[in-house]
Each structure stands twice: as structure tokens, then as C-alpha cells.
Design a protein around this motif. Sequence first.
Motif, PDB file in Angstrom:
ATOM      1  N   UNK A  61       0.747  -1.398   0.173  1.00 63.07           N
ATOM      2  CA  UNK A  61       0.017  -0.154   0.067  1.00 63.07           C
ATOM      3  C   UNK A  61       0.854   1.144  -0.202  1.00 63.07           C
ATOM      4  N   UNK A  62       2.185   1.221   0.333  1.00 62.03           N
ATOM      5  CA  UNK A  62       3.002   1.973   0.585  1.00 62.03           C
ATOM      6  C   UNK A  62       2.551   3.367   1.179  1.00 62.03           C
ATOM      7  N   UNK A  63       2.055   3.201   2.639  1.00 59.94           N
ATOM      8  CA  UNK A  63       1.541   3.918   3.504  1.00 59.94           C
ATOM      9  C   UNK A  63       2.513   5.170   3.692  1.00 59.94           C
ATOM     10  N   UNK A  64       2.108   6.377   3.996  1.00 60.46           N
ATOM     11  CA  UNK A  64       2.886   7.298   4.152  1.00 60.46           C
ATOM     12  C   UNK A  64       2.722   7.586   5.761  1.00 60.46           C
ATOM     13  N   UNK A  65       4.099   7.325   6.452  1.00 63.22           N
ATOM     14  CA  UNK A  65       3.626   7.265   7.915  1.00 63.22           C
ATOM     15  C   UNK A  65       2.721   6.183   8.578  1.00 63.22           C
ATOM     16  N   UNK A  89       9.040   7.151   9.982  1.00 60.74           N
ATOM     17  CA  UNK A  89       7.751   7.773  10.063  1.00 60.74           C
ATOM     18  C   UNK A  89       6.651   7.023  10.391  1.00 60.74           C
ATOM     19  N   UNK A  90       7.101   5.514  10.790  1.00 64.63           N
ATOM     20  CA  UNK A  90       5.848   4.654  11.090  1.00 64.63           C
ATOM     21  C   UNK A  90       5.912   4.778  12.708  1.00 64.63           C
ATOM     22  N   UNK A 117      12.614   6.537  16.412  1.00 65.05           N
ATOM     23  CA  UNK A 117      11.395   5.756  16.160  1.00 65.05           C
ATOM     24  C   UNK A 117      10.716   5.721  17.591  1.00 65.05           C
ATOM     25  N   UNK A 118      11.592   5.673  18.693  1.00 62.84           N
ATOM     26  CA  UNK A 118      11.073   5.504  20.034  1.00 62.84           C
ATOM     27  C   UNK A 118       9.914   6.435  20.347  1.00 62.84           C
ATOM     28  N   UNK A 119       9.937   7.758  20.212  1.00 63.18           N
ATOM     29  CA  UNK A 119       8.731   8.419  20.484  1.00 63.18           C
ATOM     30  C   UNK A 119       7.538   8.201  19.879  1.00 63.18           C
ATOM     31  N   UNK A 120       7.736   7.337  18.722  1.00 64.72           N
ATOM     32  CA  UNK A 120       6.121   6.897  17.906  1.00 64.72           C
ATOM     33  C   UNK A 120       5.644   5.553  18.599  1.00 64.72           C
ATOM     34  N   UNK A 121       6.167   5.060  19.639  1.00 61.78           N
ATOM     35  CA  UNK A 121       5.711   3.828  20.179  1.00 61.78           C
ATOM     36  C   UNK A 121       5.140   4.286  21.397  1.00 61.78           C
ATOM     37  N   UNK A 122       3.711   3.973  21.476  1.00 63.64           N
ATOM     38  CA  UNK A 122       2.653   4.148  22.541  1.00 63.64           C
ATOM     39  C   UNK A 122       2.423   2.672  22.965  1.00 63.64           C
ATOM     40  N   UNK A 142      -6.876   8.563  16.320  1.00 64.13           N
ATOM     41  CA  UNK A 142      -8.212   9.010  15.870  1.00 64.13           C
ATOM     42  C   UNK A 142      -8.506   8.721  14.414  1.00 64.13           C
ATOM     43  N   UNK A 143      -7.453   8.764  13.768  1.00 60.00           N
ATOM     44  CA  UNK A 143      -7.328   8.203  12.112  1.00 60.00           C
ATOM     45  C   UNK A 143      -7.335   6.631  11.624  1.00 60.00           C
ATOM     46  N   UNK A 144      -7.296   6.039  13.004  1.00 61.68           N
ATOM     47  CA  UNK A 144      -7.005   4.335  12.745  1.00 61.68           C
ATOM     48  C   UNK A 144      -5.639   4.056  12.488  1.00 61.68           C
ATOM     49  N   UNK A 145      -5.820   2.765  12.006  1.00 60.78           N
ATOM     50  CA  UNK A 145      -4.228   2.073  11.890  1.00 60.78           C
ATOM     51  C   UNK A 145      -4.472   1.206  10.603  1.00 60.78           C
ATOM     52  N   UNK A 146      -3.324   1.416   9.909  1.00 60.03           N
ATOM     53  CA  UNK A 146      -3.164   0.686   8.607  1.00 60.03           C
ATOM     54  C   UNK A 146      -2.977  -0.912   8.620  1.00 60.03           C
TER      55      UNK A 146
END
Length: 202
Positions: A61-65, A89-90, A117-122, A142-146
Motif C-alpha cells: 500500500x506504500x502508506x505514508x507514516x 515515519x512509522x 522511532x522510540x517516541x512513535x511507540x505508545x 483518531x485516524x485509525x491504523x493501517x
Amino acid sequence: DLLPKWAKFRSIEEGLARQRVGPDGMVEFRGLQLQVPSEQLKPRVSSGALVDAALKALGQKKFDGPAVLDLGVGCGALLLAILHGCDASASGTGVDIDKNAVHTCRSNAERVLAPAQVPNVQVLCADFCKLDEAPTRMQLHSHGYDVIVCNPPYRSHAQQDAYDTASGEFGGYSEDKKTLVAGETGLELYEGVARSLARDVA
């Protein structure tokens, strides 16, 4: 005919149980050195297929982020292996009802991911069968997950009893039973997730 089959089964399980586990509780999965406390589920080599499937889906799908959700994240093996295979960006969210698992996943993220990448992990301490409830829902993207991955406990009590009889308790593993057994049918957590998602989109 059953005896040779059980013997082969036991041999496979014993081999899996002898994964390289250091005295400090470190387990290797997909080239990542992960801290896995003895009571938590140790990542199996076979679980790598979920990582491959997730990365393939994201690549097609080549998702952006891209955003990844892991339900029942445990030590973080699946989530962190997927993010490790993506660019900076993931982002990823892990959900687990066990506070120790949440702490372990956060610690492993800091250990194995690039600093960017670490700050992007919740990682949330919550029941993933109640994702639609406000306290949890408001913490999710809020925008969901890929991509959503989930490898929850899937055995019934009867299946676990048969497994223990065939191969020794947990096939030589030391994990807590709650990481392997879902309930009377083994389908309880899958059904719980399905009901949660159905309520959320209703």
C-alpha cells in the motif's frame, strides 16, 4: 500411529523451548534482543510469519507514516519487529492488560529501535476486548491504523491439558498460563475483539 506423531510434536516443542534465552532473560526474535520476563510469552520463531505479512501489507500500500496496532502486545516482539522493518515515519500502539508487559514493551522499544522511532511507540495498559470504551478509545489514533496484529492466548483449558500431557507443562516453557489459555473454548479473546470492533463502528 499417534505415538510417533506425539514424539515428533514433543521434539519440535522442546526445540522451541530451547530458544537462546540468556541468564538475563534476553530472547532473540527477528534479530532483535528482547527482554522477556519468565512469566511472559516468549516469542516463537513461527510468529515471524505475522511480521512478514504485516510488512508485506504495508509495502504493497506504500502508506505514508504507517500506523500499527498490536493487541496483546506482551514484550513487544511483533510490534517492534514490524516497526524495525519500517522507516522512522512509522508509529505503533501496543495494548496489553498486564502492567508488567506494558513496562517490558516500553523498555524493549528503547533498546531495539532507532532513537528517532522510540517516541512513535505508545503502549497502553488496557483490555483489548474493550477498545471501544472511552478511556481506551481516546488514547488510540483518531485516524485509525493501517495494520492490526493480534496473537492472543488461543487455547482452551482442555487443549492445554492435552498439550501438557503430551509434551510436559507448556512444552518446557515457564510462561504463565494466562499467556496461553483463553478459556473454555479458546476463542474468547478473538470473540471479544470482534465484539469490540463491531460496537466501535456501530
